[in-house]
Design a protein around this motif. Sequence first.
Motif, PDB file in Angstrom:
ATOM      1  N   VAL A   1       0.336  -1.219  -0.213  1.00 29.78           N
ATOM      2  CA  VAL A   1      -0.096   0.115   0.225  1.00 29.78           C
ATOM      3  C   VAL A   1       0.888   1.221  -0.048  1.00 29.78           C
ATOM      4  N   ARG A   2       1.792   1.121   1.161  1.00 34.97           N
ATOM      5  CA  ARG A   2       2.909   2.532   1.297  1.00 34.97           C
ATOM      6  C   ARG A   2       3.599   2.607  -0.292  1.00 34.97           C
ATOM      7  N   PHE A   3       3.919   1.710  -1.167  1.00 35.63           N
ATOM      8  CA  PHE A   3       4.904   1.552  -2.177  1.00 35.63           C
ATOM      9  C   PHE A   3       3.576   2.357  -3.554  1.00 35.63           C
ATOM     10  N   PHE A   4       2.645   1.507  -3.423  1.00 36.88           N
ATOM     11  CA  PHE A   4       1.727   2.553  -4.367  1.00 36.88           C
ATOM     12  C   PHE A   4       1.126   3.580  -3.827  1.00 36.88           C
ATOM     13  N   ARG A   5       1.335   3.902  -3.216  1.00 38.68           N
ATOM     14  CA  ARG A   5       0.838   5.152  -2.379  1.00 38.68           C
ATOM     15  C   ARG A   5       2.072   6.038  -2.922  1.00 38.68           C
ATOM     16  N   GLU A   6       3.143   6.015  -2.602  1.00 45.70           N
ATOM     17  CA  GLU A   6       4.453   7.267  -3.083  1.00 45.70           C
ATOM     18  C   GLU A   6       4.794   7.363  -4.172  1.00 45.70           C
ATOM     19  N   MET A   7       4.727   5.993  -4.386  1.00 45.07           N
ATOM     20  CA  MET A   7       5.761   5.713  -5.889  1.00 45.07           C
ATOM     21  C   MET A   7       7.482   5.824  -5.683  1.00 45.07           C
ATOM     22  N   ASP A   8       8.190   5.478  -4.751  1.00 45.25           N
ATOM     23  CA  ASP A   8       9.217   6.102  -4.197  1.00 45.25           C
ATOM     24  C   ASP A   8      10.235   4.616  -4.810  1.00 45.25           C
ATOM     25  N   VAL A   9      10.995   4.212  -5.706  1.00 42.27           N
ATOM     26  CA  VAL A   9      11.539   3.130  -5.758  1.00 42.27           C
ATOM     27  C   VAL A   9      12.052   3.311  -4.460  1.00 42.27           C
TER      28      VAL A   9
ATOM     29  N   GLN B   1      13.463   4.295  -2.236  1.00 42.77           N
ATOM     30  CA  GLN B   1      12.252   4.082  -0.556  1.00 42.77           C
ATOM     31  C   GLN B   1      12.260   2.269  -0.685  1.00 42.77           C
ATOM     32  N   ALA B   2      11.611   2.441  -2.160  1.00 46.29           N
ATOM     33  CA  ALA B   2      10.942   1.034  -1.050  1.00 46.29           C
ATOM     34  C   ALA B   2      11.393   0.079  -1.590  1.00 46.29           C
ATOM     35  N   LEU B   3      12.568   0.503  -1.979  1.00 47.08           N
ATOM     36  CA  LEU B   3      13.830  -0.703  -2.098  1.00 47.08           C
ATOM     37  C   LEU B   3      14.637  -1.110  -0.957  1.00 47.08           C
ATOM     38  N   GLY B   4      15.083  -0.267   0.021  1.00 40.78           N
ATOM     39  CA  GLY B   4      15.457  -0.098   0.915  1.00 40.78           C
ATOM     40  C   GLY B   4      14.492  -1.370   1.423  1.00 40.78           C
ATOM     41  N   GLU B   5      12.906  -0.308   1.970  1.00 41.26           N
ATOM     42  CA  GLU B   5      12.192  -1.484   2.693  1.00 41.26           C
ATOM     43  C   GLU B   5      11.413  -2.513   2.619  1.00 41.26           C
TER      44      GLU B   5
END
Length: 111
Positions: free
Chosen positions: A80-88, A90-94
């Motif tokens: 949900v957070r990835f599709f809301r923010e679309m920050d790749v 940050q998403a890779l680290g998470e």
Amino acid sequence: QKVSRKRFIETVCMFIGMMCTRIAAQIWVRGQLDADIFESNWELCYSIAFSFMLFRYLLLCYSILHCCCGLELALDSFGVRFFREMDVEQALGEWNTLQATLRQASTKISD
């Protein structure tokens, strides 16, 4: 909390069902329900031991279900957070952190 409560109720219902099955098996073997179902001390010991082991087994099942529910929520919140923010970046680290957590938890649960 709702999912955890639902799984707890499912586990308690399973415990009650298994205890009823045990009682029904004793009645079927004996042929009737008398006051002397536990006429020997060994039968009472076996029934208490069965109930104790069943209770511990169901606690273990509930604990595993609870842990898996937490992991499922972590994965859902990541998506949900990835599709809301679309920050790749940050998403890779998470994702790396979440993947390591999932790997460790699954290893501990499978042992």
